[in-house]
Scaffold this motif. Structure first.
Motif, PDB file in Angstrom:
ATOM      1  N   LYS A 205      41.707  37.452  52.895  1.00 15.07           N
ATOM      2  CA  LYS A 205      41.534  38.707  52.441  1.00 15.07           C
ATOM      3  C   LYS A 205      42.841  39.188  52.626  1.00 15.07           C
ATOM      4  O   LYS A 205      43.855  39.095  53.478  1.00 15.07           O
ATOM      5  CB  LYS A 205      40.748  39.680  53.317  1.00 15.07           C
ATOM      6  CG  LYS A 205      39.099  39.117  53.560  1.00 15.07           C
ATOM      7  CD  LYS A 205      38.388  39.493  52.176  1.00 15.07           C
ATOM      8  CE  LYS A 205      36.800  39.235  52.288  1.00 15.07           C
ATOM      9  NZ  LYS A 205      36.452  38.988  50.748  1.00 15.07           N
ATOM     10  N   LEU A 215      50.483  39.690  49.519  1.00 14.08           N
ATOM     11  CA  LEU A 215      49.978  38.521  49.041  1.00 14.08           C
ATOM     12  C   LEU A 215      50.769  37.338  49.386  1.00 14.08           C
ATOM     13  O   LEU A 215      50.258  36.310  49.818  1.00 14.08           O
ATOM     14  CB  LEU A 215      50.116  38.522  47.430  1.00 14.08           C
ATOM     15  CG  LEU A 215      49.213  37.655  46.489  1.00 14.08           C
ATOM     16  CD1 LEU A 215      47.859  37.755  46.796  1.00 14.08           C
ATOM     17  CD2 LEU A 215      49.600  37.760  45.117  1.00 14.08           C
ATOM     18  N   ARG A 219      49.122  34.218  51.349  1.00 15.21           N
ATOM     19  CA  ARG A 219      49.435  32.907  50.910  1.00 15.21           C
ATOM     20  C   ARG A 219      49.996  31.908  51.850  1.00 15.21           C
ATOM     21  O   ARG A 219      49.345  30.752  52.374  1.00 15.21           O
ATOM     22  CB  ARG A 219      50.300  32.937  49.919  1.00 15.21           C
ATOM     23  CG  ARG A 219      49.973  32.835  48.641  1.00 15.21           C
ATOM     24  CD  ARG A 219      50.714  32.644  47.347  1.00 15.21           C
ATOM     25  NE  ARG A 219      50.261  33.078  46.157  1.00 15.21           N
ATOM     26  CZ  ARG A 219      50.613  33.982  45.356  1.00 15.21           C
ATOM     27  NH1 ARG A 219      51.636  34.592  45.751  1.00 15.21           N
ATOM     28  NH2 ARG A 219      50.035  34.364  44.306  1.00 15.21           N
ATOM     29  N   THR A 241      41.437  36.933  48.098  1.00  9.65           N
ATOM     30  CA  THR A 241      40.554  37.870  47.701  1.00  9.65           C
ATOM     31  C   THR A 241      40.940  39.153  47.986  1.00  9.65           C
ATOM     32  O   THR A 241      41.368  39.242  49.129  1.00  9.65           O
ATOM     33  CB  THR A 241      38.914  37.546  47.764  1.00  9.65           C
ATOM     34  OG1 THR A 241      38.716  37.947  48.993  1.00  9.65           O
ATOM     35  CG2 THR A 241      38.401  36.118  47.335  1.00  9.65           C
ATOM     36  N   GLY A 242      40.875  40.208  46.987  1.00  6.75           N
ATOM     37  CA  GLY A 242      41.334  41.520  47.226  1.00  6.75           C
ATOM     38  C   GLY A 242      40.599  42.177  48.388  1.00  6.75           C
ATOM     39  O   GLY A 242      39.355  42.024  48.440  1.00  6.75           O
ATOM     40  N   ASP A 244      41.782  45.732  49.284  1.00  5.89           N
ATOM     41  CA  ASP A 244      42.433  47.005  49.005  1.00  5.89           C
ATOM     42  C   ASP A 244      41.373  48.080  48.992  1.00  5.89           C
ATOM     43  O   ASP A 244      41.580  49.127  49.532  1.00  5.89           O
ATOM     44  CB  ASP A 244      43.268  47.292  47.809  1.00  5.89           C
ATOM     45  CG  ASP A 244      44.571  46.619  48.039  1.00  5.89           C
ATOM     46  OD1 ASP A 244      45.154  46.833  49.321  1.00  5.89           O
ATOM     47  OD2 ASP A 244      45.326  46.338  47.220  1.00  5.89           O
ATOM     48  N   THR A 423      41.652  45.535  38.038  1.00  5.23           N
ATOM     49  CA  THR A 423      42.444  44.467  38.896  1.00  5.23           C
ATOM     50  C   THR A 423      41.527  42.966  39.175  1.00  5.23           C
ATOM     51  O   THR A 423      40.406  43.345  39.708  1.00  5.23           O
ATOM     52  CB  THR A 423      42.638  45.098  40.185  1.00  5.23           C
ATOM     53  OG1 THR A 423      41.842  45.735  40.899  1.00  5.23           O
ATOM     54  CG2 THR A 423      44.121  45.807  40.136  1.00  5.23           C
ATOM     55  N   PRO A 424      42.170  42.128  39.353  1.00  7.33           N
ATOM     56  CA  PRO A 424      41.486  40.741  39.533  1.00  7.33           C
ATOM     57  C   PRO A 424      40.885  40.717  41.109  1.00  7.33           C
ATOM     58  O   PRO A 424      41.781  41.386  42.006  1.00  7.33           O
ATOM     59  CB  PRO A 424      42.323  39.696  39.397  1.00  7.33           C
ATOM     60  CG  PRO A 424      43.626  40.219  39.389  1.00  7.33           C
ATOM     61  CD  PRO A 424      43.527  41.716  38.816  1.00  7.33           C
ATOM     62  N   LEU A 427      42.349  36.063  43.782  1.00  9.31           N
ATOM     63  CA  LEU A 427      43.948  36.373  43.407  1.00  9.31           C
ATOM     64  C   LEU A 427      44.617  34.681  43.390  1.00  9.31           C
ATOM     65  O   LEU A 427      45.580  34.724  42.888  1.00  9.31           O
ATOM     66  CB  LEU A 427      44.466  37.254  44.669  1.00  9.31           C
ATOM     67  CG  LEU A 427      44.151  38.556  44.613  1.00  9.31           C
ATOM     68  CD1 LEU A 427      44.537  39.259  46.056  1.00  9.31           C
ATOM     69  CD2 LEU A 427      44.274  39.329  43.376  1.00  9.31           C
ATOM     70  N   ASP A 428      43.951  34.086  44.183  1.00  7.53           N
ATOM     71  CA  ASP A 428      44.665  32.630  44.212  1.00  7.53           C
ATOM     72  C   ASP A 428      43.871  31.610  44.703  1.00  7.53           C
ATOM     73  O   ASP A 428      42.807  32.152  45.574  1.00  7.53           O
ATOM     74  CB  ASP A 428      46.107  32.819  44.931  1.00  7.53           C
ATOM     75  CG  ASP A 428      46.957  31.728  44.568  1.00  7.53           C
ATOM     76  OD1 ASP A 428      46.733  30.722  43.766  1.00  7.53           O
ATOM     77  OD2 ASP A 428      48.059  31.917  45.217  1.00  7.53           O
TER      78      ASP A 428
END
Ligand code: URA
Length: 432
Positions: A205, A215, A219, A241-242, A244, A423-424, A427-428
């Motif tokens: 997260k 991010l 990562r 995953t986001g 916020d 916003t996606p 994220l990765d």
């Protein structure tokens, strides 16, 4: 343990940025687990790690020492591919409740050994325990039988699994030493490797409600954990995953179970469905490299309500009544939207802290949690809201908690005249 070390020398070495030799790492983890190193000494060492980090070799050894502090489960007898998922912790994160039966409905067995919440992030076991009769503690043989028969288990990690982490995590929680990449990575991966799963997907997260707020840090954490899992022979991937904004529309134990059930029956909020399906696809793909194959896409299985019977079987197998009415709070206070327009942001950390202050979380690990306390938001990000109309609901059985919960939410909501840009959420994706 053959070698003996002076713990103060080890603290000084880490304080000054040096790496510990392998034998010293083994000794320190073992000595702390068995009470030969005091909490205050380990606290000092952990704080030095927060500032100085660990070398890759040190981290690998530290993780192995934590695994070796307890038993390692062998799930070979289950006779099916196994894949687990672990989240680094978020607000409103009821993904496991939907994901575990969903992936099982797609033909892959999921042994999920979960934890309880600490601080502002919720814990899967606390949520499940709001189901009348449901028991978190399962002997290993029962767990394996349930895995073979139902394909899905959510239960507590037994006391014998990575006991070093149990002690270290409780200490980190009260000494400001949670937010450290090597400490989080070793904590999570020691438990997951000891659990015996053949594959693992990590939901890392990122955002205000997560332990990793940037991010880049997320990562690095993901790569570190994927590296540890892969080196230990567990096929491991991570999805960022986001966080916020809190996930779904609820934060709090029974509130989240109700939302998960709604999602399992083919409904549920879009963001929860999106994250769950993304993780399910990665889990099934990873299990597939071990021999399993899913006939249907998880999005279709979820929308058709076909994971719901697995949920019912999983709950019933652990003593829970899937038809029981979930407990409800005696007090519900609403907070109106501060303006008309679009809900542009709802701060995840503020919601998590509010839910926690209402009673959904614990301040000390021995505290009981309230099944009914929590927060519900009536609009999702991007939805239209009208000034003065109820936007947030605060649920509690203890009205004395409302003042501090409301204070946590004072600046949590942003309403803008134009809809916020989408916003996606995913994220990765980090692979070995
Ligand atoms: N979850 C864990 O199990 N350990 C951590 O350190 C952080 C989140």
């Amino acid at each position: 343990m053959s070698a003996d070390f002076d713990v103060v020398d080890l603290i000084r070495a880490k304080r000054d940025g040096r790496c510990l030799p392998a034998e010293a790492v083994d000794w320190l983890v073992d000595a702390y687990t068995h009470g030969r190193v005091a909490d205050e000494q380990m606290s000092a060492y952990l704080m030095a790690v927060v500032w100085r980090g660990m070398s890759p070799a040190e981290l690998a050894r530290w993780t192995t020492a934590m695994i070796d502090s307890g038993e390692r489960l062998d799930l070979a007898g289950v006779g099916r591919a196994t894949v687990d998922k672990h989240s680094t912790g978020g607000v409103g994160d009821k993904v496991s409740l939907v994901l575990v039966p969903l992936v099982a409905a797609c033909g892959v067995a999921v042994p999920q050994l979960s934890g309880r919440g600490l601080g502002h992030t919720g814990g899967t076991l606390d949520k499940m325990e709001s189901i009348p009769g449901w028991r978190a503690d399962l002997p290993v043989e029962r767990m394996c039988r349930q895995l073979a028969e139902v394909g899905a288990v959510i239960c507590a990690a037994g006391a014998g699994l990575a006991p070093a982490d149990r002690r270290l995590y409780a200490l980190r929680d009260v000494t400001g030493t949670v937010e450290s990449i090597p400490l989080i990575a070793s904590s999570i991966m020691s438990k997951k490797i000891a659990e015996g799963t053949s594959a693992l997907v990590l939901d890392v997260k990122v955002g205000s409600g997560a332990f990793m707020t940037s991010l880049d840090d997320a990562r690095e954490l993901a790569r570190t954990m994927v590296g540890l899992g892969t080196a230990a022979g567990v096929r491991t991937e991570a999805v960022l995953t986001g966080m916020d904004h809190p996930l779904g529309r609820t934060a709090g134990n029974a509130l989240e179970v109700a939302e998960a059930v709604d999602t399992l029956r083919g409904g549920g909020p879009k963001d929860l469905v999106e994250v769950t399906v993304a993780l399910a696809r990665v889990m099934i793909e990873l299990a597939g490299t071990g021999g399993a194959r899913a006939a249907r896409d998880p999005a279709e299985v979820l929308a058709a309500g076909d994971a719901y019977p697995v949920w019912r079987a999983m709950v019933a197998a652990q003593g829970g009544d899937p038809d029981a009415v979930l407990p409800r709070a005696t007090h519900i206070e609403t907070v109106p939207a501060p303006a008309s327009g679009y809900l542009a942001s709802l701060d995840a950390r503020a919601v998590g802290v509010a839910a926690w202050r209402l009673g959904a979380g614990r301040a000390r690990k021995e505290d009981a949690v309230s099944a009914t306390a929590g927060v519900r938001w009536r609009a999702g990000i991007g939805d239209r809201v009208t000034v003065g109309e109820p936007l947030l609901e605060l649920h509690t059985d203890d009205p004395n908690t409302l003042g501090r919960a409301l204070a946590a939410l004072a600046d949590a909501v942003t309403v803008t005249p134009q809809p916020p840009p989408p916003t996606p959420l995913v994220l990765d994706h980090i692979r070995a």
